[in-house]
Scaffold this motif. Structure first.
Motif, mmCIF file in Angstrom:
data_model
loop_
_atom_site.group_PDB
_atom_site.id
_atom_site.type_symbol
_atom_site.label_atom_id
_atom_site.label_comp_id
_atom_site.label_asym_id
_atom_site.label_seq_id
_atom_site.Cartn_x
_atom_site.Cartn_y
_atom_site.Cartn_z
ATOM 1 N N GLN A 134 0.831 -1.208 0.000
ATOM 2 C CA GLN A 134 0.000 0.000 0.000
ATOM 3 C C GLN A 134 0.861 1.251 0.000
ATOM 4 O O GLN A 134 0.585 2.210 -0.739
ATOM 5 N N LEU A 135 1.891 1.268 0.820
ATOM 6 C CA LEU A 135 2.778 2.430 0.886
ATOM 7 C C LEU A 135 3.498 2.641 -0.436
ATOM 8 O O LEU A 135 3.615 3.777 -0.925
ATOM 9 N N ASN A 136 3.960 1.565 -1.053
ATOM 10 C CA ASN A 136 4.685 1.707 -2.312
ATOM 11 C C ASN A 136 3.783 2.246 -3.413
ATOM 12 O O ASN A 136 4.221 3.032 -4.272
ATOM 13 N N GLN A 137 2.515 1.843 -3.416
ATOM 14 C CA GLN A 137 1.559 2.407 -4.372
ATOM 15 C C GLN A 137 1.475 3.918 -4.201
ATOM 16 O O GLN A 137 1.536 4.679 -5.187
ATOM 17 N N ALA A 138 1.327 4.363 -2.968
ATOM 18 C CA ALA A 138 1.207 5.792 -2.701
ATOM 19 C C ALA A 138 2.453 6.542 -3.139
ATOM 20 O O ALA A 138 2.381 7.611 -3.764
ATOM 21 N N ARG A 139 3.606 5.982 -2.834
ATOM 22 C CA ARG A 139 4.858 6.662 -3.174
ATOM 23 C C ARG A 139 5.081 6.718 -4.686
ATOM 24 O O ARG A 139 5.547 7.728 -5.212
ATOM 25 N N ALA A 140 4.768 5.640 -5.388
ATOM 26 C CA ALA A 140 5.003 5.602 -6.828
ATOM 27 C C ALA A 140 4.190 6.675 -7.540
ATOM 28 O O ALA A 140 4.706 7.430 -8.381
ATOM 29 N N VAL A 141 2.897 6.753 -7.213
ATOM 30 C CA VAL A 141 2.038 7.735 -7.873
ATOM 31 C C VAL A 141 2.444 9.148 -7.479
ATOM 32 O O VAL A 141 2.485 10.062 -8.329
ATOM 33 N N ALA A 142 2.758 9.361 -6.196
ATOM 34 C CA ALA A 142 3.168 10.691 -5.759
ATOM 35 C C ALA A 142 4.457 11.129 -6.452
ATOM 36 O O ALA A 142 4.610 12.300 -6.827
ATOM 37 N N PHE A 143 5.381 10.203 -6.644
ATOM 38 C CA PHE A 143 6.621 10.526 -7.345
ATOM 39 C C PHE A 143 6.326 11.024 -8.753
ATOM 40 O O PHE A 143 6.870 12.033 -9.205
ATOM 41 N N GLY A 144 5.434 10.302 -9.455
ATOM 42 C CA GLY A 144 5.080 10.724 -10.800
ATOM 43 C C GLY A 144 4.443 12.092 -10.838
ATOM 44 O O GLY A 144 4.795 12.938 -11.665
ATOM 45 N N ILE A 145 3.498 12.341 -9.946
ATOM 46 C CA ILE A 145 2.792 13.625 -9.956
ATOM 47 C C ILE A 145 3.748 14.774 -9.648
ATOM 48 O O ILE A 145 3.672 15.842 -10.282
ATOM 49 N N ARG A 146 4.646 14.583 -8.687
ATOM 50 C CA ARG A 146 5.614 15.664 -8.407
ATOM 51 C C ARG A 146 6.432 15.978 -9.653
ATOM 52 O O ARG A 146 6.696 17.151 -9.956
ATOM 53 N N HIS A 147 6.830 14.946 -10.372
ATOM 54 C CA HIS A 147 7.604 15.171 -11.597
ATOM 55 C C HIS A 147 6.767 15.912 -12.631
ATOM 56 O O HIS A 147 7.214 16.918 -13.198
ATOM 57 N N PHE A 148 5.533 15.455 -12.889
ATOM 58 C CA PHE A 148 4.699 16.093 -13.904
ATOM 59 C C PHE A 148 4.426 17.558 -13.544
ATOM 60 O O PHE A 148 4.534 18.442 -14.401
ATOM 61 N N ARG A 149 4.067 17.801 -12.290
ATOM 62 C CA ARG A 149 3.716 19.169 -11.902
ATOM 63 C C ARG A 149 4.927 20.098 -11.922
ATOM 64 O O ARG A 149 4.785 21.307 -12.164
ATOM 65 N N SER A 150 6.101 19.562 -11.674
ATOM 66 C CA SER A 150 7.295 20.414 -11.702
ATOM 67 C C SER A 150 7.590 20.921 -13.101
ATOM 68 O O SER A 150 8.333 21.891 -13.262
ATOM 69 N N HIS A 151 7.000 20.291 -14.128
ATOM 70 C CA HIS A 151 7.215 20.719 -15.514
ATOM 71 C C HIS A 151 6.122 21.661 -16.014
ATOM 72 O O HIS A 151 6.094 21.967 -17.214
ATOM 73 N N THR A 152 5.235 22.111 -15.152
ATOM 74 C CA THR A 152 4.249 23.111 -15.544
ATOM 75 C C THR A 152 4.973 24.359 -16.060
ATOM 76 O O THR A 152 5.968 24.780 -15.464
ATOM 77 N N PRO A 153 4.548 24.994 -17.164
ATOM 78 C CA PRO A 153 3.348 24.751 -17.956
ATOM 79 C C PRO A 153 3.578 23.860 -19.190
ATOM 80 O O PRO A 153 2.671 23.719 -20.004
#
Length: 804
Positions: free
Chosen positions: A564-583
């Motif tokens: 469960q923890l690894n699921q949370a971390r994996a998705v959060a890692f991706g979102i931080r990366h995607f959002r850091s590339h805004t816009p």
């Protein structure tokens, strides 16, 4: 004028048209309408709950059986000249008989049907029958006639206009339904009636709200028409000629305020009243402009680009008639509370109920609507082509008033399937859906709903000549992570818009415990039955990588916590990366928000509605303001309406809390912008990465970044003090759990559902430095042993499994 009679929902019975392995009552099984065969059999105790254990495997016969629904009703003359029998939804292949005479047939779950029956009605008692052909019988016969088509699963879902995931998916059971899925009623009228109303609320070129209305009329003879359209104090009165059956109006509505997604503003909604003679149509809409920059795949609302913080939505139950408005509202509230601003209605399910879209309007959730095509080559021959055209027309009209709906999408993964999954060799020139996605659907959208953009499918790069998964344009689906590679690979590429990505984790303990009667063990066959992904259990363990240790064989508690923890971390890692590339990147749509049954899956909210650790991680990384460390820099992501200003404090600390290096600077990030701050060498490079941590703090937002993966950290044995106090005199008010760290505690989490399935906690995945405290609020249940909230396996942290 027209008269809608009370629904014909009572007195139905259900019979099987052939032998079945259960004993049905001689006079027929009492049936619920709306409903389906599965739920009727379940209510009668004739089948076991398909969501429990492996009961699903013994119910295949239901989808291979023909069934008949029957009811008797009373009718008397009502003074009208025409009467129609109206089915809001039939699932799926049916023949309708009134008093023994066939009045029509159906073959599409995604549309409604209306049959003229005045000539067949009798004064007094009448008999209505709906005979359902088994979905498998129909779909397999059509497959035999048209020739097989490739798809993700060896099921015939591409040959029937029905919810595809009924036939099983990599997160869902195979429960192929038949039934009267929506209300049925008689509708009487004289002269003319309102057949359909298309309502489009947008903004004109000057930004002024405007309402466009198209009124379709059914008439039984020539006669002049008159009526009106009213909204926000504005009214248009119209007169139509004797033979007109379609009238259109556009009126400015300057007193209306624009509708916004909740991340950008408020959601004013306005009543619309359309009158035609004595008939009235009442609806509600909002006014907003929507635009799509196609190459960048940047969605704008009212001229303002929106970074999409999205989730994918699947049908919330395999039996949709069990969904109440409250249940849908609860699920969407969970999305809003996680700072989600867009829900993608995935193409393997349904056009959702009116309740769904009304609630999205109210809550400010944008809706991306796939047309119902997913993961298969879909034939374009008859009778499927005309059925698709009819369902699309109807749903374009039905959903047109909803300001939340901002995008029509042709399909899920079929363009990629044709390009990259070897379909072309199998098809050998047979149709596969191109004509739907590039011709029929865009033409109908342009005709009926030109206010919303249409996109042929996802993933898609904007042209049939381009590879569907081009990260520099359009949308991508990222499934190498989870299927093949470590989640750090999310950071390999900057993408324009990520419409699907995700990672699996098991459901909440209480959910799995309810669903499985035997031992809870990852090796248990009954637990394994609630894992539908190919190789899913092995991928769960492989996905731990060097991030977290492998659970000890047979240790369910550690397996459950770590995956469960690894699921949370994996998705959060991706979102931080995607959002850091805004816009450059303007969207992240997680697979998935919800589940339809208790299952190990990619969902953030499990099949019993319980929030998994992933949900708490989403709430953190989808917040308006986010810190993300990438490529030696700290990215301050500000998706709030105002600037993010203050003194940024950066510290490199030992795991014992000692400050080893420190820097402060005044920073400012504009609204809807990102600021990149290079880390000085004293903070970017540790002396011993296994024993140090980077902490960033700004205006109440904190990020804790470790220099090494947890399996290499010298985490201390967890030491802490716990206080559990009832919140007030009323035990139902719950408990306040205060944890004070005496050592660093990594990803502290509480799982109160292990004590009572109704209990839930307000926060999770909190990292504490020595001396810091966190307060958790547990509500929903009165616990026999509240102090257990402070002990494993209810209270967990990474230190439990990593360290000395």
């Amino acid at each position: 004028m027209s008269l809608r009679h009370p629904p014909l929902n009572d007195g139905w019975t259900l019979t099987a048209d052939g032998p079945v392995p259960v004993e049905l009552p001689a006079g027929g099984l009492p049936a619920t309408v709306p409903g389906c065969v599965h739920t009727d059999l379940l209510a009668a105790g004739l089948i076991d709950d398909p969501y429990l254990d492996d009961n699903e495997t013994r119910l295949d016969w239901i989808g291979r059986t023909d069934w008949t629904y029957r009811t008797d009703f009373h009718w008397s003359q009502d003074g009208h000249t025409s009467t129609d029998l109206c089915f809001d939804g039939l699932d799926t292949v049916a023949t309708v008989l009134l008093n023994g005479t066939e009045v029509g047939s159906t073959a599409n779950q995604h549309r409604s049907y209306r049959f003229p029956v005045r000539h067949l009605l009798r004064e007094g008692a009448n008999t209505l029958q709906v005979r359902f052909t088994a979905p498998y019988t129909y779909a397999e016969a059509l497959r035999e006639k048209l020739g097989d088509r490739p798809g993700a699963y060896a099921e015939p879902y591409a040959f029937i206009r029905k919810m595809a995931c009924n036939f099983g998916w990599d997160w869902g059971p195979t429960l192929v339904t038949s039934g009267i899925g929506r209300p049925v009623a008689l509708d009487s009228w004289t002269g003319h009636r309102i057949a359909a109303v298309t309502v489009l609320g947008d903004l004109d070129d000057a930004g002024v709200p405007r309402l466009s209305v198209t009124l379709d009329v059914e008439r039984d003879g020539p006669a002049p028409l008159s009526g009106s359209v009213a909204v926000v104090g504005r009214c248009v009165v119209f007169v139509g000629s004797e033979d007109e059956d379609r009238l259109s109006f556009t009126l400015p509505v300057p007193d209306a305020e624009p509708w916004w997604p909740h991340s950008h503003g408020t959601q004013p909604l306005y009543d619309v009243t359309v009158r035609l003679g004595e008939d009235t149509w009442n609806g509600r809409t909002g006014f907003r402009g929507v635009a799509l920059e196609r190459e960048a795949f940047r969605i704008s609302v009212n001229g303002e680009p929106v970074f999409v913080r999205g989730v994918n939505w699947i049908p919330d139950d395999c039996f949709p008639t069990r969904l109440t408005r409250q249940r849908i509202s609860d699920r969407l509230d969970q999305a809003v509370a996680a700072h989600v601003n867009l829900v993608r209605v995935w193409g393997g399910g349904l056009y959702e109920s009116d309740d769904f879209y009304e609630l999205c309007d109210e809550k400010g959730l944008l809706v991306w609507q796939d047309f119902p095509f997913a993961c298969a080559a879909y034939p374009e021959e008859q009778p499927l082509y005309d059925e698709v055209a009819a369902e699309v027309r109807e749903n374009l009209v039905r959903l047109s008033p909803h300001p939340s709906l901002v995008l029509w999408c042709g399909n899920n993964e079929n363009l990629e399937g044709h390009a990259d999954w070897g379909w072309q060799d199998t098809l050998q020139g047979r149709t596969w859906g191109y004509g739907y996605y590039h011709d029929l659907l865009p033409a109908l959208c342009a005709e009926i709903d030109p206010t919303r953009p249409y996109w042929p499918g996802s993933p898609y790069s904007g042209s049939p000549e381009l590879p569907p998964q081009d990260p520099s344009r359009g949308t991508v689906h990222l499934w190498d992570v989870w299927n093949r590679v470590d989640y750090r690979h999310y950071a390999d590429t900057a993408h324009r818009f990520v419409a699907e990505f995700g990672f699996q984790g098991p459901p909440a303990y209480a959910t799995l415990r309810r669903a499985v009667s035997g031992p809870l063990s990852p090796e248990s066959p009954l637990v394994a039955h609630h894992q539908k992904a190919e190789g899913g259990d092995a991928k769960l363990l492989r996905g731990l990588g060097d991030h977290l240790p492998q659970p000890r064989p047979g240790d369910f508690d550690d397996w459950h916590w770590l995956t469960q923890l690894n699921q949370a971390r994996a998705v959060a890692f991706g979102i931080r990366h995607f959002r850091s590339h805004t816009p450059y990147c303007m969207g992240s749509v997680v697979w998935q928000l919800n589940d339809c049954w208790p299952v190990v899956s990619w969902a953030a909210v499990d099949g019993d509605g319980r929030r998994k650790p992933l949900w708490y991680a989403l709430r953190q990384v989808y917040a308006d303001r986010l810190m993300a460390v990438r490529d030696g820099s700290l990215h301050l992501v500000n998706d709030a309406a105002g600037p993010w200003e203050g003194t940024l404090r950066l510290t490199r600390r030992g795991l014992d809390g000692t400050v080893l290096a420190e820097e402060e600077r005044v920073v400012s990030t504009a609204s809807r912008d990102v600021t990149r701050i290079p880390l000085p060498a004293s903070l970017a490079t540790p002396e011993d990465g296994t024993r140090e941590v980077l902490v960033a703090e700004l205006d109440g937002v904190r990020a804790v970044e470790f220099y090494e993966e947890d399996t290499r950290l010298a985490l201390p044995e967890a030491r802490y003090d716990v206080s559990v106090v009832a919140q007030g005199d009323d035990p139902a008010a719950g408990y306040r759990v205060t944890v004070t760290a005496r050592t660093l505690l990594r990803d502290l989490a509480l799982f109160p559902d292990r004590l009572d399935g109704a209990a839930e906690v307000d926060d999770m995945l909190v990292t504490l430095l020595p001396g810091e405290s966190a307060v958790f609020h547990v509500t929903g249940a009165v616990l026999e042993d509240p102090d257990a909230l402070g002990r494993a396996p209810v209270l967990r942290c990474v230190n439990d499994v990593v360290g000395p």
